[in-house]
Design an enzyme around this catalytic site. Structure first.
Site, short mmCIF file in Angstrom:
data_model
loop_
_atom_site.label_atom_id
_atom_site.label_comp_id
_atom_site.label_asym_id
_atom_site.label_seq_id
_atom_site.Cartn_x
_atom_site.Cartn_y
_atom_site.Cartn_z
N TYR A 1 23.55 -2.25 -3.74
CA TYR A 1 23.06 -2.78 -2.46
C TYR A 1 22.84 -1.68 -1.42
O TYR A 1 22.55 -1.94 -0.27
CB TYR A 1 24.08 -3.81 -1.94
CG TYR A 1 23.52 -4.80 -0.93
CD1 TYR A 1 22.85 -5.95 -1.34
CD2 TYR A 1 23.66 -4.57 0.44
CE1 TYR A 1 22.34 -6.85 -0.42
CE2 TYR A 1 23.15 -5.48 1.37
CZ TYR A 1 22.50 -6.61 0.93
OH TYR A 1 22.00 -7.51 1.84
N LYS B 1 20.40 -2.86 6.75
CA LYS B 1 21.10 -3.89 7.54
C LYS B 1 21.94 -3.26 8.64
O LYS B 1 22.05 -3.82 9.74
CB LYS B 1 21.97 -4.77 6.63
CG LYS B 1 21.17 -5.61 5.62
CD LYS B 1 20.22 -6.58 6.29
CE LYS B 1 19.66 -7.61 5.31
NZ LYS B 1 18.63 -8.45 5.96
N1 LIG Z 1 20.22 -14.64 -0.04
C1 LIG Z 1 21.37 -14.11 0.29
O1 LIG Z 1 22.38 -14.19 -0.43
C2 LIG Z 1 21.51 -13.38 1.61
C3 LIG Z 1 22.77 -13.00 2.04
C4 LIG Z 1 22.90 -12.33 3.25
C5 LIG Z 1 21.77 -12.03 4.01
N2 LIG Z 1 20.56 -12.40 3.54
C6 LIG Z 1 19.40 -12.03 4.36
O2 LIG Z 1 18.75 -13.21 4.82
C7 LIG Z 1 17.35 -12.99 4.92
C8 LIG Z 1 16.63 -14.04 4.12
O3 LIG Z 1 17.08 -13.98 2.79
P1 LIG Z 1 16.56 -15.02 1.69
O4 LIG Z 1 17.34 -14.78 0.44
O5 LIG Z 1 16.49 -16.36 2.30
O6 LIG Z 1 15.07 -14.44 1.51
P2 LIG Z 1 13.91 -14.83 0.51
O7 LIG Z 1 14.08 -16.23 0.04
O8 LIG Z 1 13.79 -13.71 -0.47
O9 LIG Z 1 12.65 -14.77 1.52
C9 LIG Z 1 12.22 -13.57 2.03
C10 LIG Z 1 11.11 -13.84 3.02
O10 LIG Z 1 10.62 -12.60 3.53
C11 LIG Z 1 9.22 -12.52 3.32
N3 LIG Z 1 8.83 -11.13 3.11
C12 LIG Z 1 9.28 -10.25 2.16
N4 LIG Z 1 8.64 -9.07 2.26
C13 LIG Z 1 7.77 -9.20 3.31
C14 LIG Z 1 6.80 -8.35 3.91
N5 LIG Z 1 6.58 -7.11 3.44
N6 LIG Z 1 6.09 -8.81 4.95
C15 LIG Z 1 6.27 -10.07 5.42
N7 LIG Z 1 7.15 -10.94 4.89
C16 LIG Z 1 7.88 -10.51 3.85
C17 LIG Z 1 8.97 -13.38 2.11
O11 LIG Z 1 7.61 -13.73 2.02
P3 LIG Z 1 6.98 -14.24 0.58
O12 LIG Z 1 7.54 -15.62 0.38
O13 LIG Z 1 5.52 -14.24 0.83
O14 LIG Z 1 7.44 -13.26 -0.46
C18 LIG Z 1 9.92 -14.55 2.40
O15 LIG Z 1 9.34 -15.43 3.35
C19 LIG Z 1 17.12 -11.56 4.43
O16 LIG Z 1 17.10 -10.71 5.54
C20 LIG Z 1 18.33 -11.30 3.56
O17 LIG Z 1 18.63 -9.92 3.46
C21 LIG Z 1 20.40 -13.07 2.38
#
Ligand SMILES: NC(=O)c1ccc[n+]([C@@H]2O[C@H](COP(=O)([O-])OP(=O)(O)OC[C@H]3O[C@@H](n4cnc5c(N)ncnc54)[C@H](OP(=O)(O)O)[C@@H]3O)[C@@H](O)[C@H]2O)c1
Lengths: 248, 101
Positions: A151, A158
């Site tokens: 990570y 982050k």
């Molecule tokens: N999932 C976890 O366990 C977790 C834990 C802690 C924190 N987080 C944080 O929470 C946030 C959301 O996570 P998630 O898992 O819900 O994310 P996700 O489902 O992977 O969705 C990511 C989003 O970001 C967009 N994206 C990615 N690259 C991009 C770019 N270059 N330009 C514009 N948009 C872009 C994607 O668009 P597309 O759909 O078009 O690809 C999608 O809408 C992130 O910051 C992640 O680090 C997640």
């Protein structure tokens, strides 16, 4: 509740960003949403249908946050559609899950540009639109402060994001703009994050999590709602939301 | 240099720059993952760079269908798809997009 508020959510078409979008439409009077994404058309259209069914106008913004020129073009489009914004949520992230010492320069740049640097340019674009005050929220993760295998690059991104939250919170306070962050633990959405050895990682995370479960996008959305609508005296805080994982 | 040769050169430059390898090692028939060592984030990096250079957006569904068709043509299964994702497939896709304006 009258739906007179307007929100921009980057990464708002999937996962946590989409859950926050729904929460804001249902409970924060958001009637116009700008949702940014990069390539997943199907997810974007599904998110729009879901949110419009709740009585919100959704503008899908397909712009790649890796590139400053695309962020500028996105704000040109937003400025053509509104002269005011109330909320900005940054939920965008992208990385390559691997040991930090093996991350290549292009992978580092993509991770940092998309997951952290773009927050600054978007916040800068939002400031003039928040002329009546506003709230910004960045979604970070516990990997900014705890070692998580594979990570490293995103962990650094982050930390950068959280530091920006603190600086912007002080700098923008006089403009009546509040900036905060959520430091989320592992979230079980439709999919788990694409970590190597995900089963083992989940097992170990659960073992160390006092709440004995992973988080959900709805857990994050509820805290986001609080930070965006209730937390009037909270400035520049990165709020840990992890079922107690960081304490063990 | 005609237009298609120029497209080929520009594509090879993008791939080599992203993967930090000499341009000479990038051939049209190189598999991005199997021969050139690209990881999935590198494929995205290359796609993004192509979009910036050539001014169009990839349609993932078109790419998926293109690779599926190729897999059927060679009687291969889904797991062989990385081998089919060659530089030439990107090149053909760019030419297709350019032809469709
Ligand atoms: N999932 C976890 O366990 C977790 C834990 C802690 C924190 N987080 C944080 O929470 C946030 C959301 O996570 P998630 O898992 O819900 O994310 P996700 O489902 O992977 O969705 C990511 C989003 O970001 C967009 N994206 C990615 N690259 C991009 C770019 N270059 N330009 C514009 N948009 C872009 C994607 O668009 P597309 O759909 O078009 O690809 C999608 O809408 C992130 O910051 C992640 O680090 C997640």
């Amino acid at each position: 509740m009258a739906k007179s508020n307007k929100a921009l959510i980057s990464g708002g078409t999937r996962g946590i960003g989409k859950a926050i979008a729904l929460e804001l439409v249902l409970h924060a009077g958001v009637g116009v949403l700008f949702l940014n994404y990069v390539e997943n058309e199907t997810a974007a259209l599904q998110a729009r249908d879901l949110l419009e069914a709740e009585g919100c106008k959704v503008h899908l913004l397909k712009y790649n946050l890796a590139f400053p020129a695309e962020i500028s073009a996105m704000f040109d489009e937003i400025n053509g559609l509104t002269d005011q914004l109330d909320f900005y949520v940054h939920s965008t992230a992208l990385t390559s899950f691997k040991p930090l010492h093996l991350v290549k320069p292009n992978q580092w740049d993509l991770t940092l540009n998309i997951s952290a640097k773009s927050f600054l340019q978007c916040a800068q674009g939002c400031v003039p639109l928040m002329h009546e005050g506003g709230k910004m929220l960045a979604i970070s993760s516990t990997g900014s402060r705890r070692f998580n295998p594979n990570y490293g690059a995103l962990g650094v991104a982050k930390s950068t994001l959280e530091s920006m939250v603190q600086y912007l919170a002080v700098e923008l306070a006089d403009k009546n703009i509040q900036v905060n962050g959520i430091v989320a633990g592992m979230i079980q959405g439709e999919k788990l994050p694409p970590f190597p050895n995900i089963d083992k990682v989940v097992e170990e995370t659960l073992r160390r999590t006092p709440a004995r479960r992973l988080g959900t996008p709805a857990d994050v959305a509820k805290t986001a709602l609080f930070l965006l609508t209730q937390a009037d005296w909270m400035y520049g805080q990165n709020v840990v939301l992890d079922g107690g994982y960081c304490l063990t | 240099m005609n237009n298609t040769e120029q497209t080929e050169r520009q594509l090879i430059t993008i791939v080599a720059k992203s993967l930090q390898i000499p341009e000479i090692t990038v051939k049209l028939d190189s598999s991005l993952m199997n021969d050139l060592g690209a990881e999935s984030i590198d494929i995205l990096d290359i796609k993004f760079a192509i979009e910036q250079q050539f001014g169009f957006k990839f349609d993932n569904e078109e790419i998926r269908i293109m690779l599926k068709k190729a897999a059927e043509e060679f009687n291969l299964s889904e797991k062989d798809i990385p081998a089919l994702f060659t530089v030439r497939r990107l090149y053909d896709y760019i030419l297709l997009k350019q032809a469709n304006g």
